[in-house]
Design a protein around this motif. Sequence first.
Motif, PDB file in Angstrom:
ATOM      1  N   SER A   1      18.407  11.345  10.524  1.00  0.00           N
ATOM      2  CA  SER A   1      17.866   9.654  10.850  1.00  0.00           C
ATOM      3  C   SER A   1      16.373   9.966  10.968  1.00  0.00           C
ATOM      4  O   SER A   1      15.531   9.315  10.162  1.00  0.00           O
ATOM      5  N   VAL A   2      15.703  10.600  12.020  1.00  0.00           N
ATOM      6  CA  VAL A   2      14.284  10.557  12.050  1.00  0.00           C
ATOM      7  C   VAL A   2      13.377  11.232  10.890  1.00  0.00           C
ATOM      8  O   VAL A   2      12.300  10.747  10.368  1.00  0.00           O
ATOM      9  N   PRO A   3      13.846  12.376  10.446  1.00  0.00           N
ATOM     10  CA  PRO A   3      13.415  12.821   9.135  1.00  0.00           C
ATOM     11  C   PRO A   3      13.063  11.906   8.158  1.00  0.00           C
ATOM     12  O   PRO A   3      12.189  12.030   7.388  1.00  0.00           O
ATOM     13  N   ASN A   4      14.227  11.171   7.793  1.00  0.00           N
ATOM     14  CA  ASN A   4      14.072  10.117   6.632  1.00  0.00           C
ATOM     15  C   ASN A   4      13.534   8.915   7.287  1.00  0.00           C
ATOM     16  O   ASN A   4      12.868   8.394   6.410  1.00  0.00           O
ATOM     17  N   MET A   5      13.313   8.579   8.603  1.00  0.00           N
ATOM     18  CA  MET A   5      12.200   7.644   8.872  1.00  0.00           C
ATOM     19  C   MET A   5      10.593   8.112   8.578  1.00  0.00           C
ATOM     20  O   MET A   5      10.154   7.343   8.365  1.00  0.00           O
ATOM     21  N   ILE A   6      10.670   9.466   9.007  1.00  0.00           N
ATOM     22  CA  ILE A   6       9.179   9.952   8.646  1.00  0.00           C
ATOM     23  C   ILE A   6       8.850   9.770   6.939  1.00  0.00           C
ATOM     24  O   ILE A   6       7.709   9.391   6.609  1.00  0.00           O
ATOM     25  N   MET A   7      10.004  10.149   6.474  1.00  0.00           N
ATOM     26  CA  MET A   7       9.811   9.955   5.048  1.00  0.00           C
ATOM     27  C   MET A   7       9.527   8.513   4.565  1.00  0.00           C
ATOM     28  O   MET A   7       8.627   8.394   3.656  1.00  0.00           O
ATOM     29  N   ILE A   8      10.014   7.440   5.137  1.00  0.00           N
ATOM     30  CA  ILE A   8       9.730   6.392   5.052  1.00  0.00           C
ATOM     31  C   ILE A   8       8.263   5.808   5.308  1.00  0.00           C
ATOM     32  O   ILE A   8       7.610   5.167   4.567  1.00  0.00           O
ATOM     33  N   ILE A   9       8.014   6.400   6.592  1.00  0.00           N
ATOM     34  CA  ILE A   9       6.629   6.105   6.923  1.00  0.00           C
ATOM     35  C   ILE A   9       5.516   6.798   5.922  1.00  0.00           C
ATOM     36  O   ILE A   9       4.715   6.203   5.592  1.00  0.00           O
ATOM     37  N   ARG A  10       5.888   7.862   5.621  1.00  0.00           N
ATOM     38  CA  ARG A  10       4.981   8.780   4.800  1.00  0.00           C
ATOM     39  C   ARG A  10       5.036   7.833   3.320  1.00  0.00           C
ATOM     40  O   ARG A  10       3.626   7.704   2.729  1.00  0.00           O
ATOM     41  N   SER A  11       6.052   7.467   3.060  1.00  0.00           N
ATOM     42  CA  SER A  11       5.800   6.735   1.589  1.00  0.00           C
ATOM     43  C   SER A  11       5.264   5.267   1.702  1.00  0.00           C
ATOM     44  O   SER A  11       4.675   4.944   0.901  1.00  0.00           O
ATOM     45  N   ILE A  12       5.275   4.778   2.917  1.00  0.00           N
ATOM     46  CA  ILE A  12       4.665   3.382   3.144  1.00  0.00           C
ATOM     47  C   ILE A  12       3.115   3.757   3.311  1.00  0.00           C
ATOM     48  O   ILE A  12       2.213   3.109   2.499  1.00  0.00           O
ATOM     49  N   CYS A  13       2.742   4.969   4.093  1.00  0.00           N
ATOM     50  CA  CYS A  13       1.326   4.974   4.077  1.00  0.00           C
ATOM     51  C   CYS A  13       0.723   5.689   2.575  1.00  0.00           C
ATOM     52  O   CYS A  13      -0.325   5.159   2.228  1.00  0.00           O
ATOM     53  N   GLU A  14       1.733   6.134   1.774  1.00  0.00           N
ATOM     54  CA  GLU A  14       1.149   6.652   0.423  1.00  0.00           C
ATOM     55  C   GLU A  14       1.043   5.341  -0.484  1.00  0.00           C
ATOM     56  O   GLU A  14       0.084   5.285  -1.164  1.00  0.00           O
ATOM     57  N   CYS A  15       1.995   4.235  -0.359  1.00  0.00           N
ATOM     58  CA  CYS A  15       1.987   2.950  -0.859  1.00  0.00           C
ATOM     59  C   CYS A  15       0.486   2.265  -0.638  1.00  0.00           C
ATOM     60  O   CYS A  15      -0.018   2.047  -1.383  1.00  0.00           O
ATOM     61  N   GLY A  16       0.475   2.445   0.683  1.00  0.00           N
ATOM     62  CA  GLY A  16      -1.040   1.767   1.155  1.00  0.00           C
ATOM     63  C   GLY A  16      -2.123   2.488   0.392  1.00  0.00           C
ATOM     64  O   GLY A  16      -3.086   1.759   0.037  1.00  0.00           O
ATOM     65  N   MET A  17      -2.072   3.645   0.506  1.00  0.00           N
ATOM     66  CA  MET A  17      -3.230   4.493  -0.077  1.00  0.00           C
ATOM     67  C   MET A  17      -3.618   4.380  -1.414  1.00  0.00           C
ATOM     68  O   MET A  17      -4.692   3.871  -2.067  1.00  0.00           O
ATOM     69  N   LEU A  18      -2.652   4.275  -2.257  1.00  0.00           N
ATOM     70  CA  LEU A  18      -2.552   3.757  -3.608  1.00  0.00           C
ATOM     71  C   LEU A  18      -2.736   2.374  -3.773  1.00  0.00           C
ATOM     72  O   LEU A  18      -3.518   2.131  -5.020  1.00  0.00           O
ATOM     73  N   LEU A  19      -2.111   1.614  -3.042  1.00  0.00           N
ATOM     74  CA  LEU A  19      -2.524   0.242  -3.357  1.00  0.00           C
ATOM     75  C   LEU A  19      -4.018  -0.104  -3.109  1.00  0.00           C
ATOM     76  O   LEU A  19      -4.529  -0.800  -3.919  1.00  0.00           O
ATOM     77  N   GLY A  20      -4.600   0.607  -2.035  1.00  0.00           N
ATOM     78  CA  GLY A  20      -5.988   0.323  -1.733  1.00  0.00           C
ATOM     79  C   GLY A  20      -6.749   1.019  -2.957  1.00  0.00           C
ATOM     80  O   GLY A  20      -7.811   0.280  -3.230  1.00  0.00           O
ATOM     81  N   TYR A  21      -6.319   1.895  -3.598  1.00  0.00           N
ATOM     82  CA  TYR A  21      -7.091   2.775  -4.531  1.00  0.00           C
ATOM     83  C   TYR A  21      -7.206   1.703  -5.935  1.00  0.00           C
ATOM     84  O   TYR A  21      -8.175   1.576  -6.400  1.00  0.00           O
ATOM     85  N   VAL A  22      -5.853   1.348  -6.397  1.00  0.00           N
ATOM     86  CA  VAL A  22      -6.015   0.365  -7.513  1.00  0.00           C
ATOM     87  C   VAL A  22      -6.666  -0.798  -7.309  1.00  0.00           C
ATOM     88  O   VAL A  22      -7.376  -1.275  -8.167  1.00  0.00           O
ATOM     89  N   ILE A  23      -6.733  -1.341  -5.791  1.00  0.00           N
ATOM     90  CA  ILE A  23      -7.445  -2.699  -5.602  1.00  0.00           C
ATOM     91  C   ILE A  23      -9.021  -2.163  -5.803  1.00  0.00           C
ATOM     92  O   ILE A  23      -9.863  -3.070  -6.284  1.00  0.00           O
ATOM     93  N   TYR A  24      -9.491  -0.833  -5.334  1.00  0.00           N
ATOM     94  CA  TYR A  24     -10.812  -0.571  -5.396  1.00  0.00           C
ATOM     95  C   TYR A  24     -11.015  -0.295  -6.907  1.00  0.00           C
ATOM     96  O   TYR A  24     -12.260  -0.681  -7.340  1.00  0.00           O
ATOM     97  N   LEU A  25     -10.205   0.030  -7.678  1.00  0.00           N
ATOM     98  CA  LEU A  25     -10.541   0.474  -9.165  1.00  0.00           C
ATOM     99  C   LEU A  25     -10.692  -0.991  -9.784  1.00  0.00           C
ATOM    100  O   LEU A  25     -11.604  -1.263 -10.534  1.00  0.00           O
ATOM    101  N   ASN A  26      -9.776  -1.942  -9.655  1.00  0.00           N
ATOM    102  CA  ASN A  26      -9.954  -3.080 -10.444  1.00  0.00           C
ATOM    103  C   ASN A  26      -8.973  -4.322  -9.692  1.00  0.00           C
ATOM    104  O   ASN A  26      -7.985  -4.171  -9.871  1.00  0.00           O
TER     105      ASN A  26
END
Length: 601
Positions: A143-168
């Motif tokens: 349960s918690v390892p997968n929750m951390i995976m979800i949090i990590r993936s959300i953070c990853e999405c946020g950082m990548l989303l911020g980067y693509v917005i920064y680019l264009n």
Amino acid sequence: MSKHNLTSVDHFGSKQLIKRCAACFWPYRWRVAFAFLSALVVSACNPAIAHLVKPTMNEIFIARDADALIIVPLQFLAVILTKCLARFGQVYVMNIVGYQVLHNLRQQLFSKIIYLPMRFFEESRVGMLMSRVLGDVNAIRQSVPNMIMIIRSICECGMLLGYVIYLNPFLALKTLVVLPLGLLCILYFSKKLRKVGRKLQVQAADINSVTQESLSGVKVVKAFNTEETEKSKFAKESYGVVHLSKKQVLASELSSRTMEFIGGISISFALWYGGSQVVAGNIDAGSFFSFVTALFMLYEPIKKINDANKNVQQALASAERVFGLLDSTEIACEKGGDAAFEPPLGSIEFDHVTFSYPTAGEEAVSDFHLSVAQGEQIALVGPSGSGKTTLVNLIPRFYDVCRGDIRINGRSLPEYDLGSLRRNIGMVSQDAVLFNATIRENICYGMDDVDEAQLVDAAKAAFAHDFISELPEGYETMCGERGVKLSGGQKQRITIARALLKDPALLILDEATSALDTQAERIVQKALDNLMENRTSIVIAHRLSTVLNADKIVVMQKGRIVGMGNHEALLESCDLYNTLHSLQFCQSLSEEDARAMSAGE
């Protein structure tokens, strides 16, 4: 949830279950925090990799910069190394913590189950309990390892989303307009997966129960030639698992493929629109390929969120079943008093005791009144179903009386500490229970620091030492599951040796020789005579010949006393005892009499 069984389970909200699962990981919070920080580092590495695509295209392939040819690959290698180390830290630490939580939860669950009252085990299936302890707890580990995976993936999405917005920003806005559809997809299928997961865990418990019952009773199955019937029962339960698994796979795959299709729409639009901007000279090739790389990477963590969510939903379905038992106030462990039972046993008083099983219409024991003095041998006789075994099971508090009271040495049973009470009661029944351990371990079960002389003396008094010595490994011989490697008489003598070694103040014998042949019965009866010598004993007798010399014979019918006295007096005063005596020693039974007796007349 039922007060004494697991046929149903309380349903909890997701928030409540997540908090309960997180509480199990709280003792390891610093390790979890380390894994979380490692996950954040992994999340930051993917935007960095996407960013390195831009200088790779512009400076190496287009500008043909020799310095960039050295610097950019080294930067890329550094990012990959950082990501590998952080990913290792996250996965390794969380798996170690997960297995520790698995161990703790299993211990907690088993500790509660083993202290539950006997009534609970009579109304619950062993296979279902095993499913809780083994399967459900293992799912919670994730349960918690997968929750951390979800949090990590959300953070990853946020950082990548911020980067693509920064680019264009404009291209990002147009490309990511379908992203909310993906989130709605995850939410919709979460409910489906949770519901199916809950049913699948129940079905898995059912197939465990059927398997356990069929294999445990395999001798009866073969004796009645019902292999095909058992096979059909197993096939039915197995099909139930397959049917629900199909639904789970369908929901899982629809979720994954829908997410993949949504991602495909977004990337296809980026390639068309972004490519046209490159052709028009509005965007450089390096920025475009960096944007597309980040976009590709953006949908990877979204898929991971979807996959991790499936595991979390299964874990929450299992958590309902585990915490429904662990946290239930209705399913309570046995409780005793504070008084320690100290030998000798002066007296036992049954003061108008009444007891009935919840599922039975009639009282199993009704207004039973009897006094037992120190050193007395009391025999309980009567037809099957007259309440003899139920009565003696009230003494060690396997069940509690409904009305009346049982007192030992003038003190009510609930006032005694359960451990000290049961340690001073020895029970030998017709079903000789041995564990899959050595003969030594079975005889010494529940006792510490038993020396060799005590062990051998107990075995000799039980007439077990000779046959044990003839075995190739002697006292170190494995008994097998439920003592399957020994004969009925041998098993019974080992249980008698166990009782002798325990040296209880009160001895209870429940038809201890009824399942033995004549030769084995005589040997075991002699061992029982040694066990009962100078000891307060209550004997349930199948054969009247074994209790003719009892100090007091109590005749029971339908939970009541219908006669009491010695053998000679009962032959004169008690019709039922006289009938039982005649059946065993004098005459055969007619069909009419058999029907009358079976009806309790």
